[in-house]
Design a protein around this motif. Sequence first.
Motif, short mmCIF file in Angstrom:
data_model
loop_
_atom_site.label_atom_id
_atom_site.label_comp_id
_atom_site.label_asym_id
_atom_site.label_seq_id
_atom_site.Cartn_x
_atom_site.Cartn_y
_atom_site.Cartn_z
N SER A 206 0.82 -1.22 0.00
CA SER A 206 0.00 0.00 0.00
C SER A 206 0.85 1.27 0.00
CB SER A 206 -0.92 0.02 1.22
OG SER A 206 -0.21 0.39 2.40
N GLY A 207 2.11 1.13 0.43
CA GLY A 207 3.00 2.28 0.52
C GLY A 207 2.80 3.12 1.77
N LEU A 208 1.89 2.69 2.66
CA LEU A 208 1.63 3.44 3.89
C LEU A 208 2.58 3.01 4.99
CD1 LEU A 208 -2.28 3.33 3.99
CD2 LEU A 208 -0.83 5.23 3.25
N GLY A 209 2.96 3.96 5.85
CA GLY A 209 3.76 3.65 7.04
C GLY A 209 2.84 3.41 8.23
N TRP A 210 3.41 2.87 9.30
CA TRP A 210 2.61 2.57 10.49
C TRP A 210 1.97 3.82 11.09
CZ3 TRP A 210 1.66 -2.04 9.69
CH2 TRP A 210 2.62 -3.03 9.46
N GLU A 211 2.59 4.98 10.90
CA GLU A 211 2.06 6.20 11.49
C GLU A 211 1.03 6.89 10.60
OE1 GLU A 211 2.71 6.79 14.61
OE2 GLU A 211 3.99 5.01 14.49
N ALA A 212 0.82 6.38 9.40
CA ALA A 212 -0.18 6.97 8.49
C ALA A 212 -1.58 6.84 9.09
CB ALA A 212 -0.13 6.27 7.14
#
Length: 349
Positions: A206-212
Amino acid sequence: MMTNSKNGITYADAGVDIDAGNALVERIKPAAKRTKRPGVMSGLGGFGALFDLKGAGYVDPILVAATDGVGTKLRIAIDTGNVDGVGVDLVAMCVNDLVCQGAEPLFFLDYFATGKLETEEAARIIEGIARGCEGSGCALIGGETAEMPGMYSDGDFDLAGFAVGAMERGADLPSGVVAGDVLLGLASDGVHSNGYSLVRKLVAMSGLGWEANCPWADGSLGEVLLTPTRLYVKPALQAIRAGGVHALAHITGGGLTENLPRVLPDDMGAEIDLSAWDMPGVFKWMADIGSMTEPEMLKTFNCGVGMILVVSADQAEALSGLLREAGETVYDMGRVTDGAGIDYSGNLL
């Protein structure tokens, strides 16, 4: 006579701090004490822990044991520093299995291993274990904290848990499953603790980081994916004691497809209506990111149903009411059928 003429090497020089371990035990004693229940004879600190089955009210008991871990969900907890809930996961994975045998969880022991013991972090993890024990009515009566430099990378740790329960002789489940029995599904609190190697792969895709920001719920992606496994023990035991429960299936690794058949006779199967519940957003998001098929979702994740009770048709309505009163979301999701295999109708995705 001992002298201090040499400044010799110590265990701490090798990376193991006994004082930190002792400090941890003192720190977690209040949390363990909160889990005390009838039958507990000794607390933390001894070479073993004692439990009195007669003191717990059993006359002719059969013991049931279960062990489990949290899997790669730990990777997210370690990477985000959000370690408070994984102890609940650890307990839930064990005690939710025990209750499927018809057993009441009595006590729990944990194994916590790390490269370097960080007392504060370890205490948060073990306090989570204590919360899980409180929530399922079992006592945290012992455990092992292993500091093993060279075995774990900086900040890494692993968890395992061991639960022992009991039931009166002859009360074991599954028992008496017949065609026509109703399948009552209890809602999950998300992904629980299975399939996280795939979850992490899908998040990477997804390209998302955990903090997104989480795409389907309030909070960060990491926080939401660390929602602890739901504890089904107390409502399930209430249902069992009310009568009419023939089997329970904890929906863990292998999803609905693999776990329900484990509690059905070999010559029986099930019809499940996938439209009986709405699949939670986390599963819809993952299915979309990975272009996952319905069969793959059903054999990998709980898809919104964390526990299934197989109950007598004439008591299904009363048991549904009891479970709802106990705080569960209940789905009438299908029936037991003659002939092996699960037939799905309706749509999940």
